[in-house]
Write an enzyme that holds these catalytic residues in place. Sequence first.
Site, PDB file in Angstrom:
ATOM      1  N   THR A 235     107.227 108.090 -29.705  1.00  0.00           N
ATOM      2  CA  THR A 235     106.924 108.145 -31.125  1.00  0.00           C
ATOM      3  C   THR A 235     106.762 109.594 -31.535  1.00  0.00           C
ATOM      4  O   THR A 235     106.644 110.485 -30.693  1.00  0.00           O
ATOM      5  CB  THR A 235     105.646 107.314 -31.429  1.00  0.00           C
ATOM      6  OG1 THR A 235     105.378 107.347 -32.829  1.00  0.00           O
ATOM      7  CG2 THR A 235     104.440 107.860 -30.673  1.00  0.00           C
ATOM      8  N   CYS A 236     106.781 109.852 -32.841  1.00  0.00           N
ATOM      9  CA  CYS A 236     106.593 111.218 -33.352  1.00  0.00           C
ATOM     10  C   CYS A 236     106.204 111.099 -34.818  1.00  0.00           C
ATOM     11  O   CYS A 236     105.452 110.208 -35.190  1.00  0.00           O
ATOM     12  CB  CYS A 236     107.852 112.057 -33.150  1.00  0.00           C
ATOM     13  SG  CYS A 236     109.317 111.429 -33.998  1.00  0.00           S
ATOM     14  N   GLY A 237     106.726 111.974 -35.674  1.00  0.00           N
ATOM     15  CA  GLY A 237     106.443 111.873 -37.093  1.00  0.00           C
ATOM     16  C   GLY A 237     107.372 110.921 -37.814  1.00  0.00           C
ATOM     17  O   GLY A 237     106.945 110.120 -38.637  1.00  0.00           O
ATOM     18  N   TRP A 264     104.906 107.919 -36.857  1.00  0.00           N
ATOM     19  CA  TRP A 264     103.642 108.148 -37.575  1.00  0.00           C
ATOM     20  C   TRP A 264     103.794 108.018 -39.083  1.00  0.00           C
ATOM     21  O   TRP A 264     102.825 107.734 -39.792  1.00  0.00           O
ATOM     22  CB  TRP A 264     103.060 109.509 -37.212  1.00  0.00           C
ATOM     23  CG  TRP A 264     101.608 109.604 -37.591  1.00  0.00           C
ATOM     24  CD1 TRP A 264     101.047 110.334 -38.589  1.00  0.00           C
ATOM     25  CD2 TRP A 264     100.525 108.905 -36.955  1.00  0.00           C
ATOM     26  NE1 TRP A 264      99.683 110.135 -38.633  1.00  0.00           N
ATOM     27  CE2 TRP A 264      99.339 109.258 -37.623  1.00  0.00           C
ATOM     28  CE3 TRP A 264     100.452 108.007 -35.877  1.00  0.00           C
ATOM     29  CZ2 TRP A 264      98.089 108.758 -37.277  1.00  0.00           C
ATOM     30  CZ3 TRP A 264      99.208 107.506 -35.519  1.00  0.00           C
ATOM     31  CH2 TRP A 264      98.053 107.877 -36.217  1.00  0.00           C
TER      32      TRP A 264
END
Length: 276
Positions: A235-237, A264
């Site tokens: 996951t990330c932004g 996110w």
Amino acid sequence: MNFSSSLITVKELNDNLSHQNLIILDCTIDKVGQSLQNEKLELIPNSRFFDLEGKFSDHTVNLPHTLVNEKTFSDEAQNLGINQDSIIVCYDRWGVYSSPRVWWMFKTMGYNNVYVLDGGLPSWIENNFETNSIYFQSTKKGDFTADFQEDWFADIQVMLNSINDRNKTIIDARSEGRFNGTSPEPRQGLRSGHIPNSKNLFFENVLDGTTLKSKTELKSIFEKLTNSTNENIFTCGSGITASILAFASTIAGFDNIKVYDGSWSEWGADENLPIE
């Protein structure tokens, strides 16, 4: 022709530029706070523009870069002249940034003959290989057909089911400050923190400048976070840098992966979802 690794060198690409089935995709997007739009356009010859943020993103949801459905992906890939027997090489003009995202998209859509160019355009230029400034426009529609593979894809429900599963490792590609909630999120309206029980690996830590770190270095990095039997969910932004880690993990030999598409941007905006 198949390359021996999902990560190929600029020399390997240059040696095979004349292959009839080769499709070269410029997958460049802007970085947060950085843009190449005012820079002189330099491209690897015969590059086709993969419109990651436009035609290949689902604009019916209020999230950046969300993966489109099978039909849309098939139609747009066909419009690029991509066939079922194409050899797809993804690169970007930053080095290695958005190209792994497109690699992951093709994998998720059931296509395996897809590769990432190590170092992207900067490495190509450093080796004094020829460039041009015009995108190749296909005059013939391809026959590419997407076949969605849910094993590569994570949504909210997958994430909720994975938080307390010891056989799954959630790895967040954002910076340490954003992960810990001590640095602000670049997108407004998002909470600070991270998904419970997730681990942090800033995406830049798998890069050596504009190229990916060596397989040995990557293996050492991922061994500290997970094991060879676990499923690793990245996951990330917004799903871009998560794909860099997902790709790097496969190069390191940890190839049981998913990418959380909403990342996110989705999780941090929903007050009903747990955070740490």
